[in-house]
Design a protein around this motif. Structure first.
Motif, PDB file in Angstrom:
ATOM      1  N   PRO A 312       0.797  -1.233   0.000  1.00  0.00           N
ATOM      2  CA  PRO A 312       0.000   0.000   0.000  1.00  0.00           C
ATOM      3  C   PRO A 312       0.826   1.278   0.000  1.00  0.00           C
ATOM      4  CG  PRO A 312      -0.171  -1.159   2.108  1.00  0.00           C
ATOM      5  CD  PRO A 312       0.504  -2.083   1.165  1.00  0.00           C
ATOM      6  N   ASP A 313       1.991   1.274   0.653  1.00  0.00           N
ATOM      7  CA  ASP A 313       2.831   2.479   0.635  1.00  0.00           C
ATOM      8  C   ASP A 313       3.333   2.769  -0.776  1.00  0.00           C
ATOM      9  OD1 ASP A 313       2.580   3.072   3.328  1.00  0.00           O
ATOM     10  OD2 ASP A 313       4.287   1.845   3.903  1.00  0.00           O
ATOM     11  N   LEU A 314       3.817   1.740  -1.443  1.00  0.00           N
ATOM     12  CA  LEU A 314       4.309   1.918  -2.805  1.00  0.00           C
ATOM     13  C   LEU A 314       3.168   2.282  -3.746  1.00  0.00           C
ATOM     14  CD1 LEU A 314       6.440   1.818  -4.982  1.00  0.00           C
ATOM     15  CD2 LEU A 314       6.237  -0.677  -5.028  1.00  0.00           C
ATOM     16  N   LEU A 318       2.892   5.813  -5.929  1.00  0.00           N
ATOM     17  CA  LEU A 318       2.724   5.833  -7.384  1.00  0.00           C
ATOM     18  C   LEU A 318       1.478   6.624  -7.769  1.00  0.00           C
ATOM     19  CD1 LEU A 318       3.685   2.136  -8.254  1.00  0.00           C
ATOM     20  CD2 LEU A 318       5.060   4.194  -8.630  1.00  0.00           C
ATOM     21  N   ALA A 319       0.463   6.593  -6.915  1.00  0.00           N
ATOM     22  CA  ALA A 319      -0.759   7.357  -7.181  1.00  0.00           C
ATOM     23  C   ALA A 319      -0.535   8.857  -7.008  1.00  0.00           C
ATOM     24  CB  ALA A 319      -1.883   6.886  -6.263  1.00  0.00           C
ATOM     25  N   GLU A 337      -5.750   5.874   2.083  1.00  0.00           N
ATOM     26  CA  GLU A 337      -5.393   7.085   1.346  1.00  0.00           C
ATOM     27  C   GLU A 337      -3.925   7.433   1.561  1.00  0.00           C
ATOM     28  OE1 GLU A 337      -9.431   9.719   1.144  1.00  0.00           O
ATOM     29  OE2 GLU A 337      -8.352   9.728   3.055  1.00  0.00           O
ATOM     30  N   MET A 338      -3.344   8.060   0.552  1.00  0.00           N
ATOM     31  CA  MET A 338      -1.973   8.545   0.652  1.00  0.00           C
ATOM     32  C   MET A 338      -2.002  10.067   0.667  1.00  0.00           C
ATOM     33  SD  MET A 338       1.204   7.856   1.022  1.00  0.00           S
ATOM     34  CE  MET A 338       1.482   6.144   0.552  1.00  0.00           C
ATOM     35  N   ILE A 353      -5.587   5.075  -2.462  1.00  0.00           N
ATOM     36  CA  ILE A 353      -4.580   4.099  -2.876  1.00  0.00           C
ATOM     37  C   ILE A 353      -5.152   3.184  -3.950  1.00  0.00           C
ATOM     38  CG2 ILE A 353      -3.202   2.127  -2.081  1.00  0.00           C
ATOM     39  CD1 ILE A 353      -2.883   3.597   0.575  1.00  0.00           C
ATOM     40  N   GLN A 354      -6.404   2.818  -3.807  1.00  0.00           N
ATOM     41  CA  GLN A 354      -7.103   2.053  -4.832  1.00  0.00           C
ATOM     42  C   GLN A 354      -8.175   2.937  -5.449  1.00  0.00           C
ATOM     43  OE1 GLN A 354      -6.396  -0.919  -5.960  1.00  0.00           O
ATOM     44  NE2 GLN A 354      -4.882  -1.568  -4.440  1.00  0.00           N
TER      45      GLN A 354
END
Length: 375
Positions: A312-314, A318-319, A337-338, A353-354
């Motif tokens: 999830p961090d990666l 990327l998002a 969420e990032m 994230i998704q």
């Protein structure tokens, strides 16, 4: 020559000046897998900086197809041939850099393109390597392949252009490491054009001086990404700052992706300049070809990228690529969420994230109508 440490080579090397690093070195990551060669970045740069007289053939930003695209013609293969053997032992480079291979009386091994070499910026575009056979696209790597390589000045830690300039007109800004040409000092000797292995220094025949990418530093001073970054349709770019491995910060997106996840690699590290623009290598191209371009670590980077849906961090980082025009110096994941943060921890942008999924019903019962073409 002084000895300096180049962490991309895993060893010390010879360079014409002592090691001096910027307070906060500008760095960037390009995700090659997402580039569609729309050339919006090229046009954004061109219309902003190089639309004047004598700049007609200048592309501070360009996108070329590999393996058969070059701007200028043969910029990489010519120097690779001149450099000779480029062996690695693990992550340590065993060959010579362009400084250590310089002929007697010269500071840097290089060559100078002529005007015709800049006349074909789209040569080799979309030309495939390998055989096109049934099912060729179903394997990784593909049996027939090409990819798009977007390029700007790498604002190197050990610039070849700076080392070669007899006038001392090229310098690195101490605050961010951006490499600039002092137009008042330059006399147009073009030693910098010859010395830059990436051929990202250009001679302007109208002004009689050399010119190059300035990293859009007026925007960066306002906390904004360069023009080619903020106008990227594919959202393949992230701007920020990069640290040495022993000084990296895990909450810095650039440091995290390069030093922790090791998902992005430098362009031709064997040249010895410690370039500060990094690339997520394409999944579908052969590892042997990519290793020549990006050095060791290609298979490790590819494996990490393929595992992104489980990380999830990666996935969140990327998002964040292209999610805002603002430069994101810090990040934090909160649930699904990032968050992109400024240096003080204030939120700049928040992305899922998704990607959310929306299911549209086939029938609108209230109106008694079908919402699809097929019942």
């Amino acid at each position: 020559m002084p000895r300096v440490y180049n962490w991309q080579l895993g060893r010390e090397m010879s360079y014409w000046y002592p090691e001096v690093r910027a307070k906060k070195q500008f760095g960037a990551i390009f995700d090659v897998n997402k580039c569609i060669a729309c050339q919006t970045c090229t046009l954004a740069c061109k219309t902003t900086w190089t639309s004047g007289k004598g700049q007609e053939s200048m592309l501070w930003n360009n996108v070329e197809s590999k393996p058969y695209g070059f701007y200028p013609l043969g910029w990489d293969v010519k120097l690779l041939d001149m450099l000779g053997a480029q062996d690695w032992k693990g992550k340590t480079y065993q060959g010579k850099t362009i400084f250590e291979s310089a002929p007697a009386g010269e500071r840097v091994l290089g060559w100078r393109p002529d005007s015709r070499d800049y006349a074909y910026p789209n040569v080799g575009e979309d030309d495939c390597a390998g055989d096109i056979t049934k099912g060729a696209h179903m394997t990784l790597p593909h049996m027939n392949w090409f990819f798009y390589l977007a390029r700007i000045c790498n604002h190197c830690t050990y610039p070849g252009c700076l080392a070669a300039c007899p006038r001392g007109s090229i310098y690195k800004r101490p605050e961010d490491g951006i490499v600039l040409v002092d137009q008042g000092k330059c006399r147009g000797y073009q030693e910098c054009v010859k010395a830059c292995p990436y051929k990202k220094v250009f001679f302007n025949p109208m002004t009689g001086t050399s010119e190059k990418c300035i990293g859009c530093y007026p925007k960066q001073e306002q906390g904004l990404a360069p023009q080619c970054f903020s106008n990227c349709i594919g959202k393949i770019r992230m701007a920020g700052s990069i640290s040495k491995p022993d000084q990296m910060r895990e909450d810095n997106p650039i440091d995290y992706l390069i030093h922790v996840k090791k998902i992005a690699l430098p362009l031709f590290p064997q040249f010895g300049l410690e370039p500060n623009v990094y690339y997520v290598p394409p999944l579908h191209a052969p590892a042997a070809f990519l290793t020549q371009i990006f050095g060791p670590g290609v298979e490790e980077a590819t494996k990490a990228y393929l595992n992104a849906p489980n990380d999830p961090d990666l996935m969140g980082l990327l998002a964040l690529f292209g999610s805002t025009e603002q430069i994101i110096p810090r990040f934090r994941r909160v649930g699904g969420e990032m968050l992109g943060l400024d240096e003080d921890g204030t939120e700049l942008i928040r992305v899922p994230i998704q990607e959310p999924k929306y299911i549209r019903m086939a029938v609108d019962a209230a109106r008694g109508v079908l919402l699809t073409n097929v019942p």
